[in-house]
Design an enzyme around this catalytic site. Structure first.
Site, PDB file in Angstrom:
ATOM      1  N   ARG A  66       0.891  -1.348  -0.024  1.00 10.66           N
ATOM      2  CA  ARG A  66      -0.111  -0.088   0.006  1.00 10.66           C
ATOM      3  C   ARG A  66       0.920   1.349   0.182  1.00 10.66           C
ATOM      4  O   ARG A  66       0.564   2.288  -0.519  1.00 10.66           O
ATOM      5  CB  ARG A  66      -0.936  -0.009   1.235  1.00 10.66           C
ATOM      6  CG  ARG A  66      -2.007   1.118   1.290  1.00 10.66           C
ATOM      7  CD  ARG A  66      -3.089   1.053   2.379  1.00 10.66           C
ATOM      8  NE  ARG A  66      -3.871   2.073   2.207  1.00 10.66           N
ATOM      9  CZ  ARG A  66      -4.140   2.948   3.081  1.00 10.66           C
ATOM     10  NH1 ARG A  66      -3.148   3.149   4.273  1.00 10.66           N
ATOM     11  NH2 ARG A  66      -5.011   3.720   3.306  1.00 10.66           N
ATOM     12  N   HIS A  70       0.545   4.075  -3.076  1.00 12.36           N
ATOM     13  CA  HIS A  70       0.090   5.605  -2.523  1.00 12.36           C
ATOM     14  C   HIS A  70       1.419   6.555  -2.654  1.00 12.36           C
ATOM     15  O   HIS A  70       1.114   7.604  -2.953  1.00 12.36           O
ATOM     16  CB  HIS A  70      -0.043   5.784  -0.786  1.00 12.36           C
ATOM     17  CG  HIS A  70      -1.401   5.198  -0.558  1.00 12.36           C
ATOM     18  ND1 HIS A  70      -2.133   5.785   0.408  1.00 12.36           N
ATOM     19  CD2 HIS A  70      -2.215   4.439  -1.362  1.00 12.36           C
ATOM     20  CE1 HIS A  70      -3.400   5.272   0.454  1.00 12.36           C
ATOM     21  NE2 HIS A  70      -3.427   4.511  -0.402  1.00 12.36           N
ATOM     22  N   ASP A  71       2.628   5.925  -2.966  1.00 12.58           N
ATOM     23  CA  ASP A  71       3.875   6.820  -3.278  1.00 12.58           C
ATOM     24  C   ASP A  71       3.709   6.946  -4.801  1.00 12.58           C
ATOM     25  O   ASP A  71       3.705   8.088  -5.209  1.00 12.58           O
ATOM     26  CB  ASP A  71       4.936   6.131  -2.757  1.00 12.58           C
ATOM     27  CG  ASP A  71       6.292   6.824  -3.560  1.00 12.58           C
ATOM     28  OD1 ASP A  71       6.240   8.251  -3.159  1.00 12.58           O
ATOM     29  OD2 ASP A  71       7.444   6.219  -4.194  1.00 12.58           O
ATOM     30  N   ASP A  78       8.769   7.979  -6.203  1.00 11.25           N
ATOM     31  CA  ASP A  78      10.225   8.695  -6.115  1.00 11.25           C
ATOM     32  C   ASP A  78      10.294   8.731  -4.505  1.00 11.25           C
ATOM     33  O   ASP A  78      11.009   9.691  -4.044  1.00 11.25           O
ATOM     34  CB  ASP A  78       9.975  10.096  -6.469  1.00 11.25           C
ATOM     35  CG  ASP A  78       8.745  10.951  -5.919  1.00 11.25           C
ATOM     36  OD1 ASP A  78       7.852  10.434  -5.014  1.00 11.25           O
ATOM     37  OD2 ASP A  78       8.825  12.299  -6.062  1.00 11.25           O
ATOM     38  N   ASN A  95      -3.854   8.944   4.106  1.00 16.14           N
ATOM     39  CA  ASN A  95      -2.616   8.195   4.950  1.00 16.14           C
ATOM     40  C   ASN A  95      -2.502   8.450   6.585  1.00 16.14           C
ATOM     41  O   ASN A  95      -2.148   7.733   6.996  1.00 16.14           O
ATOM     42  CB  ASN A  95      -1.256   8.903   4.218  1.00 16.14           C
ATOM     43  CG  ASN A  95      -1.119   8.443   2.651  1.00 16.14           C
ATOM     44  OD1 ASN A  95      -1.524   7.478   2.113  1.00 16.14           O
ATOM     45  ND2 ASN A  95      -0.384   9.296   1.861  1.00 16.14           N
ATOM     46  N   HIS A 193      -6.044  -6.204  -2.457  1.00 18.66           N
ATOM     47  CA  HIS A 193      -6.916  -6.407  -1.378  1.00 18.66           C
ATOM     48  C   HIS A 193      -7.185  -7.757  -0.989  1.00 18.66           C
ATOM     49  O   HIS A 193      -8.106  -8.173  -0.300  1.00 18.66           O
ATOM     50  CB  HIS A 193      -8.137  -5.541  -1.559  1.00 18.66           C
ATOM     51  CG  HIS A 193      -7.984  -4.101  -1.475  1.00 18.66           C
ATOM     52  ND1 HIS A 193      -8.931  -3.249  -1.902  1.00 18.66           N
ATOM     53  CD2 HIS A 193      -6.881  -3.381  -1.200  1.00 18.66           C
ATOM     54  CE1 HIS A 193      -8.692  -1.960  -1.749  1.00 18.66           C
ATOM     55  NE2 HIS A 193      -7.205  -2.030  -1.184  1.00 18.66           N
ATOM     56  N   THR A 248      -8.984 -16.255   2.981  1.00 18.89           N
ATOM     57  CA  THR A 248      -7.343 -16.160   3.175  1.00 18.89           C
ATOM     58  C   THR A 248      -6.640 -14.979   3.491  1.00 18.89           C
ATOM     59  O   THR A 248      -6.112 -14.345   2.509  1.00 18.89           O
ATOM     60  CB  THR A 248      -6.603 -16.965   1.858  1.00 18.89           C
ATOM     61  OG1 THR A 248      -7.199 -16.068   0.869  1.00 18.89           O
ATOM     62  CG2 THR A 248      -7.319 -18.310   1.865  1.00 18.89           C
ATOM     63  N   ASP A 253      -3.595 -14.600  -3.200  1.00 19.91           N
ATOM     64  CA  ASP A 253      -4.345 -15.275  -4.146  1.00 19.91           C
ATOM     65  C   ASP A 253      -5.466 -14.741  -4.825  1.00 19.91           C
ATOM     66  O   ASP A 253      -5.420 -13.395  -4.810  1.00 19.91           O
ATOM     67  CB  ASP A 253      -4.913 -16.569  -3.352  1.00 19.91           C
ATOM     68  CG  ASP A 253      -5.725 -16.272  -2.078  1.00 19.91           C
ATOM     69  OD1 ASP A 253      -6.211 -15.392  -2.321  1.00 19.91           O
ATOM     70  OD2 ASP A 253      -5.638 -17.234  -1.188  1.00 19.91           O
TER      71      ASP A 253
END
Length: 328
Positions: A66, A70-71, A78, A95, A193, A248, A253
């Site tokens: 994540r 988000h970067d 960067d 964030n 997810h 799971t 998966d």
């Protein structure tokens, strides 16, 4: 030509040739071998530290990928998300009190600096850590193109405009297109997810008054709805978490897509990939395909991660000594 894959150690490993055939848009200056001489043990160092972090807390795998997502969606890949300060992306709404794993990246950076001082960027470390989080959770492996520079500024305003779990599908697709990613990338990357947790704050709107008329989200399967109403009652603690994939929870998966077919997507932005009107002609068929074929999902996810890892802001940068601050 058919895609060639081979299974080794339980992970699908795609050859460099296959990836070149499948994925486009790789920045010319990036190469998996760029640190072959300057930091020959880089991949092993990062993998070891990620494994230690996952052993301490298995949920960290989802948190690290994540961070990478988000970067890359803000200023390109960067490591701007890692910067501290008043304009820090860490303080943006998507964030703050949510993004986690910064201390793990600090630990990896310290280990890499000990072996190869001043050579490897924080952006490359974050990209490798995201890949290793997938691999160590049972997902596919791929060679990561390296050579990114660390950005010199954060962009809190742009971070506030990251794809949101509350947005409609057309808005989410538009934000992917804005960074040169396509609808296949939307669905494949959403497949991350398949592991991790989400706070009540990002899905409780579906549980009681989704329509504004006092009704829950009709696309949410009834037994899951009942359970989530207990976990996240009205007026309850919005920081309580629930698994994104109950089947799971800590494994990478394709169960995430099977869940969507049953109305068991936790976030609204998950379920709309299958259940919304717009999905019929955009994302639904991909969800169905990935639910049937884990190897197809792994292939497209790998391509999407490579494409996302090559989002660039075109600006110059540096190799930060400390991922939290620019060099003096």
């Amino acid at each position: 030509m058919k895609t060639q894959t081979k299974v080794m150690g339980g992970h699908v490993l795609l050859t460099v040739f296959t990836l070149c055939m499948l994925c486009s848009g790789v920045r010319a200056q990036l190469s998996p071998d760029i640190y072959a001489k300057s930091c020959p043990n880089l991949v092993q160092i990062v993998r070891k530290q990620v494994a230690i972090a996952l052993k301490a807390e298995i949920r960290m795998a989802a948190s690290l990928i994540r961070l990478h997502f988000h970067d890359c969606f803000v200023n390109g890949c960067d490591a701007s998300l890692l910067l501290d300060g008043a304009d820090s992306e860490k303080l943006a709404i998507p964030n703050v009190n949510s993004a986690r794993g910064f201390e793990v990246i600090d630990t990896i950076k310290a280990a890499v600096e000990n072996a190869c001082p001043g050579v490897v960027s924080c952006a490359d470390i974050l990209t490798l850590a995201a890949r290793d989080s997938v691999v160590l959770s049972g997902g596919p492996g791929w060679r990561v193109a390296l050579g990114r520079k660390d950005g010199l500024v954060a962009n809190q305003n742009s971070a506030n405009n990251l794809p949101s779990p509350f947005e409609p599908l057309d808005a989410i697709i538009a934000k992917f297109v804005a960074v040169n990613l396509n609808i296949t990338d939307v669905v494949a990357l959403s497949g991350a997810h398949t592991f991790g947790q989400a706070k009540c704050a990002v899905f409780s709107n579906r549980l009681f008054n989704f329509t504004g008329a006092g009704n829950p989200d009709a696309t949410l399967e009834t037994s899951l709805l009942s359970n989530l109403q207990t976990v996240c009652p009205l007026g309850g603690n919005s920081n309580i978490t629930a698994p994104l994939d109950r089947s799971t929870t800590d494994t990478f998966d394709n169960n995430y897509f099977k869940n969507l077919l049953e109305g068991k997507g936790l976030l609204s932005s998950d379920q709309i990939l299958f259940s919304s009107d717009l999905a019929v002609n955009t994302t639904k068929k991909l969800v169905e395909a990935y639910s049937r074929s884990q190897s197809l999902f792994f292939r497209d996810f790998t391509c999407a991660m490579i494409r996302m890892g090559n989002i660039s802001n075109g600006a110059s940068g540096e190799v930060r000594t400390n991922c939290r601050v620019i060099n003096n």
